[in-house]
Each structure stands twice: as C-alpha cells, then as structure tokens.
Design a protein around this motif. Structure first.
Motif, short mmCIF file in Angstrom:
data_model
loop_
_atom_site.label_atom_id
_atom_site.label_comp_id
_atom_site.label_asym_id
_atom_site.label_seq_id
_atom_site.Cartn_x
_atom_site.Cartn_y
_atom_site.Cartn_z
N ALA A 128 10.76 13.91 2.08
CA ALA A 128 11.07 12.58 2.58
C ALA A 128 11.09 12.91 4.03
CB ALA A 128 12.32 11.90 1.70
N ARG A 129 11.88 13.85 4.45
CA ARG A 129 12.38 13.86 5.90
C ARG A 129 10.77 14.08 6.67
NH1 ARG A 129 16.35 17.48 5.44
NH2 ARG A 129 17.74 15.60 5.62
N LYS A 181 0.76 -1.13 -0.16
CA LYS A 181 -0.08 0.11 0.06
C LYS A 181 0.80 1.15 -0.01
CE LYS A 181 -0.39 0.68 5.12
NZ LYS A 181 -1.44 0.87 6.01
N VAL A 182 0.14 2.54 -0.29
CA VAL A 182 1.05 3.63 -0.26
C VAL A 182 0.67 4.01 1.09
CG1 VAL A 182 0.86 5.99 -0.80
CG2 VAL A 182 0.75 4.31 -2.72
N ALA A 183 1.73 4.19 1.84
CA ALA A 183 1.41 4.58 3.16
C ALA A 183 1.39 6.20 3.53
CB ALA A 183 2.79 4.05 4.28
N GLY A 184 1.86 7.06 2.58
CA GLY A 184 2.04 8.53 2.70
C GLY A 184 2.61 9.21 1.46
N VAL A 185 2.14 10.36 1.14
CA VAL A 185 3.01 11.22 0.25
C VAL A 185 3.19 12.34 0.80
CG1 VAL A 185 2.44 11.82 -2.18
CG2 VAL A 185 1.26 9.79 -1.55
N THR A 227 6.25 12.14 9.77
CA THR A 227 4.89 11.69 10.24
C THR A 227 4.61 10.35 10.30
OG1 THR A 227 4.61 14.18 8.89
CG2 THR A 227 2.75 12.10 9.04
N LEU A 228 5.28 9.52 9.47
CA LEU A 228 4.96 8.09 9.58
C LEU A 228 5.65 7.50 10.73
CD1 LEU A 228 5.32 7.12 5.84
CD2 LEU A 228 3.23 7.50 7.01
N GLY A 229 6.56 7.93 11.43
CA GLY A 229 7.30 7.54 12.37
C GLY A 229 8.07 6.24 12.04
N ASP A 259 -6.78 7.01 5.95
CA ASP A 259 -5.89 7.39 6.80
C ASP A 259 -4.48 7.65 6.35
OD1 ASP A 259 -5.28 4.90 6.42
OD2 ASP A 259 -4.93 4.12 8.47
N THR A 260 -4.30 7.59 5.04
CA THR A 260 -3.05 7.96 4.49
C THR A 260 -2.62 9.27 4.41
OG1 THR A 260 -3.23 6.12 2.97
CG2 THR A 260 -1.49 7.56 2.39
N PRO A 261 -1.48 9.85 4.99
CA PRO A 261 -1.25 11.20 5.02
C PRO A 261 -0.85 11.80 3.99
CG PRO A 261 0.54 9.87 6.12
CD PRO A 261 -0.64 9.07 5.95
#
Length: 352
Positions: free
Chosen positions: A66-67, A10-14, A72-74, A332-334
């Motif tokens: 990216a940072r 899955k895409v966890a975040g963008v 955000t994702l931890g 819930d994907t940031p």
C-alpha cells in the motif's frame, strides 16, 4: 440478488508484494520422496513458493504494498477515506488488522477501516464493497488490501498443502470518477455447507486449545474442493458473462485465483476459454489464496499494450465461497510488484 452492476469508479492502481525467501519444492519436499514430489509438483504446477519468516505477517506485506502504491499514485494519506483489509491471516483477534495498517500508513481519522474475513474469493468481494462505498457517495478514494500467509498454518508433514501454498500481500486503489462508462459487474456466492472442506478447526474460540495439535493447521479435503470448483466455477464464468451481455471472446484476460494447475487446466477446457488469455503464475508463486488474483494481475499484465483491457477476475475456495468481477483496466493504470523489504533493512542495491 447475487449479481450487481455498478459504475462511476475505476481501479487506479494495484501493488503486490511477496517475501524474499524463495523455496524450491523439489528440495523442500525431499522427505516425501523424490518421485512423489515430482508428481505433486507436476500436477499442482508449483515449483517455487515465496514464504515469510516467522516475524513477517500479512499486515506487513500489505502495508508495504500500500505504501508503494500511494507513493506511485501521489495520493496523500488523508485523501483515503476507506480501507478494507481482506485476510484470514490477521495479526490479532483484536484489534482489526485494518486499524493496524491504518496507523502505519498514517491515514486520517475520517477514514472508515474494517476487516473482511474471506480467503480465496476475497478479491472480488473486496472490490464489490469498495465499489458500493464509492457509488454510495461520501468516498473518493478507497484502498482494498488482500494478504495471506498460508505457509504459517500448513502442516509441514502434509504434502497436499505444504508444497502448494505461498504468501503474498496486495493493495488495490479505487477512485470515484462519476463516469458511467467506468463500470463493473459482480457475482458473489456462498455455500457454507462445505465449510469443513478447508478449515483450521482449533485455535479460535470454538476450540482454543485443541487436544490434537493438527487442528491448529489447515485441513483440506482435496476431492471435495475439486468437485466444488468444477461444479461452481464454469457456471460462475458463464452466468457472469451473460449478466454483463458478453461472450467469452469479449474478455481480454481471465485472471483466476491460482489454485492448482490441474484444476485450472480443467476449467479452461470445460469453459472453452482461450488458453492465451488465462495467465499462470503458479510455477514461481504457488497458491497464495485470494491475493493470487491481484498478484496474477501485476505479474502478467504489467507489460500490456496501450488499449483498455476487459478483465474477468475469479476467486473461489474456502468458505465455500466464490465470486467474479468483470471490469476494465485502463492502459495507464500502474501495476506494481516487488519483494518485501523489512523497515530499516538495507536496499538490495545498497552496500551491506
């Protein structure tokens, strides 16, 4: 075969990032004549663009994106085992930009990092590469970075390009889930016979010191690019939908590479797409090349509902190359967007 169906990720975040310098095309293009500039702005749909200063690169923008995403994702840096940097605006011929970013992010030495030299179609290609790595085993978390700074290689005297392009960086985090319901469809194509339609002829090893300095700038055959787009993209949309067993109405949002408003409106009409499902960010962002796809994601869908969304992501252009991805975006994907801040610069809320 150019079609692939992959699952278990899955895409966890963008996260996306643009430089703070915002250019008004009506002011920047005044040397072309007010009437002519208004015509160009109206047709292309670009009123404002964010452009870098000479000391900022695509690597800087992507690293910043990216940072912020990792924070955000931890995600601990050592948990990332793959880094794919998609760009045609590298810092150096060598080393690869991915190695530069790898060091800046503090990723571990068990991380595979490499560059992909694609432009407008680069986002679906990058997602495909990450998905195959996750599907193949041995990887749990991968970053796909896509950044371009076309403002640095356009000819300021060419109104067809100088009033069109902006700069942006992005970072997309993908994660292995093992769940068969986390699936995506990919379709990827190339026609290298059109390579001259969008090209910087000089500066690399074929012609490192061209006699004509304009060969160090982007040359675009607008008619050829338009013809390519209206020929290839409708088939791309229809064939990808058919491969996934879906109809036009089954897609919640069509995320186009933000190429040109006239072209996009033509594609919407030809493909009979619902206009309210095709977001535009051209007016304030310009054409940022391939990063315009994740940029459209973060700018248009950050305030979405609480249900999963099925997306079609579309990239097409320089190469000539084109591709699409159908995937699900979880609620819930940031989706993060921010303005680039140089390391050590004061926060916008901090006193100067």
């Amino acid at each position: 075969m150019s079609f692939s169906h992959l699952h278990g990720f899955k895409v966890a975040g963008v996260s996306t990032c643009v430089p703070p310098n915002r250019v008004d095309n009506l002011e920047a293009g005044k040397d072309f004549g007010a009437v002519e500039v208004r015509k160009v702005v109206s047709m292309a749909g670009v009123r404002h663009r964010h452009v870098v200063t000479p000391d900022v690169t695509a690597v800087d923008l992507c690293t910043d994106a990216a940072r912020r995403l990792l924070n955000t994702l931890g995600w601990a840096p050592e948990s990332v085992t793959g880094l794919i940097m998609v760009t045609q605006s590298p810092d150096y011929f060598l080393p690869s930009s991915s190695c530069v970013v790898h060091a800046r992010l503090g990723l571990g030495d068990q991380c595979a990092a490499f560059d992909v030299g694609l432009g407008c179609s680069g986002y679906p290609y990058g997602l495909y590469l990450a998905a195959t790595m996750l599907r193949g085993g041995g990887h749990q978390r991968i970053l796909v970075l896509h950044g371009e700074t076309p403002s640095l290689f356009i000819d300021p005297q060419d109104q067809a390009t100088s009033l069109l392009f902006g700069d942006a960086g992005s970072a997309t985090a993908l994660e292995h889930t093992g769940d068969a319901q986390d699936e995506a469809w990919f379709s990827l194509f190339t026609d290298g016979s059109g390579a001259d339609s969008l090209i910087i002829k000089g500066g690399a090893f074929r012609d490192p010191r061209p006699a004509d300095p304009r060969d160090l700038r982007l040359r675009m055959d607008g008619a050829s690019v338009f013809n390519f787009t209206i020929k290839r993209v409708p088939a791309l949309i229809n064939d990808t939908l058919a491969y996934a067993g879906l109809q036009v109405a089954d897609i919640d949002s069509y995320i186009f590479h933000q190429s040109n408003r006239f072209i996009m409106k033509h594609l919407i009409k030809k493909c009979e797409l619902p206009e309210d499902r095709v977001p535009f960010i051209l007016e304030d962002m310009g054409n940022c090349g391939g990063p315009s796809v994740p940029l459209t994601l973060t700018r248009s869908l950050a305030q979405r509902g609480d249900q999963p969304m099925r997306l079609m992501l579309l990239g097409y252009g320089v190469g000539l190359s084109w591709g699409a991805t159908i995937m699900t975006l979880h609620p819930d994907t940031p989706l993060l967007h921010h303005t680039y801040q140089a390391p050590g610069a004061p926060s916008p809320r901090s006193p100067l």
